[in-house]
Design a protein around this motif. Structure first.
Motif, PDB file in Angstrom:
ATOM      1  N   TYR A  93       0.837  -1.187   0.000  1.00 23.38           N
ATOM      2  CA  TYR A  93       0.000   0.000   0.000  1.00 23.38           C
ATOM      3  C   TYR A  93       0.877   1.243   0.000  1.00 23.38           C
ATOM      4  CZ  TYR A  93      -3.852   3.056   1.197  1.00 23.38           C
ATOM      5  OH  TYR A  93      -4.798   4.041   1.184  1.00 23.38           O
ATOM      6  N   LEU A  94       0.610   2.172  -0.914  1.00 21.35           N
ATOM      7  CA  LEU A  94       1.373   3.408  -1.097  1.00 21.35           C
ATOM      8  C   LEU A  94       2.813   3.151  -1.524  1.00 21.35           C
ATOM      9  CD1 LEU A  94       0.191   5.707   1.820  1.00 21.35           C
ATOM     10  CD2 LEU A  94      -0.406   5.877  -0.566  1.00 21.35           C
ATOM     11  N   TYR A  96       4.774   3.263  -4.481  1.00 19.04           N
ATOM     12  CA  TYR A  96       4.531   3.738  -5.838  1.00 19.04           C
ATOM     13  C   TYR A  96       5.394   3.037  -6.879  1.00 19.04           C
ATOM     14  CZ  TYR A  96       3.165   7.449  -2.695  1.00 19.04           C
ATOM     15  OH  TYR A  96       2.650   8.143  -1.653  1.00 19.04           O
ATOM     16  N   GLN A 107       7.670   5.780  -8.835  1.00 17.80           N
ATOM     17  CA  GLN A 107       7.754   6.638  -7.654  1.00 17.80           C
ATOM     18  C   GLN A 107       7.416   8.071  -8.010  1.00 17.80           C
ATOM     19  OE1 GLN A 107       8.459   6.376  -4.454  1.00 17.80           O
ATOM     20  NE2 GLN A 107       9.048   4.245  -4.215  1.00 17.80           N
ATOM     21  N   HIS A 108       7.990   8.537  -9.141  1.00 23.31           N
ATOM     22  CA  HIS A 108       7.774   9.921  -9.540  1.00 23.31           C
ATOM     23  C   HIS A 108       6.297  10.166  -9.827  1.00 23.31           C
ATOM     24  CE1 HIS A 108      10.213  13.413 -11.345  1.00 23.31           C
ATOM     25  NE2 HIS A 108       9.094  13.844 -10.851  1.00 23.31           N
ATOM     26  N   ILE A 111       4.294  10.152  -6.561  1.00 23.10           N
ATOM     27  CA  ILE A 111       4.470  11.376  -5.781  1.00 23.10           C
ATOM     28  C   ILE A 111       3.649  12.498  -6.393  1.00 23.10           C
ATOM     29  CG2 ILE A 111       6.150  13.161  -5.220  1.00 23.10           C
ATOM     30  CD1 ILE A 111       8.149  10.970  -4.680  1.00 23.10           C
TER      31      ILE A 111
END
Lengths: 138, 180, 120
Positions: A93-94, A96, A107-108, A111
């Motif tokens: 969860y979360l 990325y 990730q980018h 975010i």
């Protein structure tokens, strides 16, 4: 403040730039100072300035209260939804990294989306809180 | 120097009885805090503080004053007991600072724990040069989600407390508090 | 002397915190109490940020090929950044409670409110 010509003109000139600056802060927050929290507050401040100068009724026409209240929830759901999306794509969860093939790109992207969610909720809460205070005063 | 200004303004806030002046001073206080944050390298925080403290918080307080009153009455009881309590608490806190690391010490425990990891790894792992953004959204994502929920809840709370239950359908459909 | 230079900022934060604490405890006006709480909160923000400062460091935004520059600790910045926005949201909640209290009692002075509560 309907008859203050200088205030009206300056506000009309300034508000688009405030909104533009908020968007810049929102989407450039990865590279320079900024991010969702700041952008949300600046975005909210633009609407609050508009409501102060041109009256609450005009501001409510630009940003109806039920739309603003809906956006409070949309931002939070976007944040939580990114987490769920990561979960469905096989990550934690979360986490990325699972959002794209390349963990760094994921990730980018994560975010960026999460900051967008933060910005929407913060801006909507600020606008909604100010509108209710102003509405109470009438 | 700026910290001294801050202390003076805080004192003025305590002394002043005109609430309008108090709110204005607290706006100035926030702006000063923002400049101190810039000096302390916390640009993101300074950004937020300048927008929130000097902008939105001040406006909300002014709105409250417009709905209530702007004069503070002289309290009836003497402030002796609160003074004693604050002095004792303050003395204990200052005694506690003896064990704190010196200002700006790079070898202090808070600066050696996870911070070097974030500074080294955040760019290769997330591709985001602003470490604050990377930590905020990625490494501490749960924390931020929680904070956002708090903001959400506070906003809903304000709407429930102050939102006007308007039955007239005049198209604007302002907030309908259902809980109250 | 070195100790003084390294620690006087903490003492100012304690002073600010106690000013806020005093306002919250001693003043009866509810708006003033909220301002006092904000001062209290601000002193904690300053404490966190000043702990994260590294002398000779810069803001934690990594520049391309900048080499091994010194950066200040980003972690307190993250904590306080969110805390400020949460702070203003909770302040708004407190202020709306003050407005409702004013509507119900006609005053925002604590003494008068508790006096009214005692009367049947």
């Amino acid at each position: 403040m309907r008859h203050h010509v200088i205030l009206r003109v300056i506000a009309k000139l300034g508000i688009p730039f405030i909104v533009l600056f908020a968007l810049y802060v929102q989407f450039h927050g990865d590279f320079g100072p900024g991010g969702g929290f700041q952008a949300g507050v600046i975005f909210g401040a633009a609407f609050i300035l508009y409501a102060l100068i041109f009256g609450l009724d005009n501001a409510l026409e630009a940003a109806p209260m039920n739309v603003v209240v809906a956006f409070i929830a949309i931002g939070l759901l976007l944040f939580a939804g990114v987490g769920v999306a990561a979960l469905l794509l096989g990550g934690n969860y979360l986490d990325y990294g699972a959002l794209a093939d390349d963990p760094v790109a994921g990730q980018h992207l994560g975010i960026l989306l999460v900051e967008l969610g933060v910005g929407i909720t913060v801006a909507a809460v600020m606008i909604a809180v100010f509108f209710t205070f102003a509405d109470r005063g009438r | 120097m700026l910290l001294a200004f801050l202390a003076v303004i805080a004192l003025a806030i305590v002394r002043l009885r005109n609430l309008f002046g108090v709110v204005m001073l607290s706006g100035i206080y926030s702006l000063l805090m923002a400049s101190i944050f810039v000096i302390l390298d916390a640009v993101d925080v300074a950004f937020t503080e300048a927008a929130v403290g000097a902008g939105i918080a001040t406006i909300l307080m002014l709105g409250t004053l417009a709905l209530t009153t702007s004069r503070e009455r002289v309290p009836m009881h003497t402030p002796l007991l609160p003074l004693v309590v604050t002095f004792i608490t303050g003395a204990m806190l200052i005694y506690g600072t003896w064990d704190m690391p010196a200002f700006g010490d790079a070898a202090a425990p808070p600066n050696r724990h996870v911070a070097p990891y974030y500074l080294e790894r955040s760019l290769p792992e997330t591709g985001v040069p602003n470490v604050v953004t990377a930590v905020l959204a990625s490494y501490r994502g749960y924390d931020t989600l929680g904070e956002l929920t708090v903001i959400f809840t506070a906003g809903i709370g304000v709407l429930l407390l102050l939102g006007r239950r308007r039955e007239r359908g005049d198209g604007r459909a302002t907030t309908r508090g259902s809980g109250a | 002397m070195e100790f003084l230079v390294g620690h006087y900022n903490y003492w100012i934060f304690v002073f600010l915190m106690m000013l806020g604490f005093y306002v919250v405890v001693a003043r009866g006006n509810l708006v003033k109490k909220i301002v006092g709480l904000n001062i209290f909160q601000a002193s904690v923000f300053l404490l966190y940020i000043s702990i994260g400062k590294v002398l000779g460091g810069t803001a934690p935004i990594i520049v391309d090929g900048g080499g091994p520059a010194t950066y200040s600790n980003p972690l307190p910045h993250v904590l306080i950044l969110t805390a400020i926005v949460v702070g203003v949201a909770t302040t708004a909640l407190g202020l709306s409670l003050v407005v409702r209290i004013n509507e119900a009692y006609g005053t925002i002075e604590e003494d008068e409110i508790s006096g009214m509560d005692k009367e049947p």
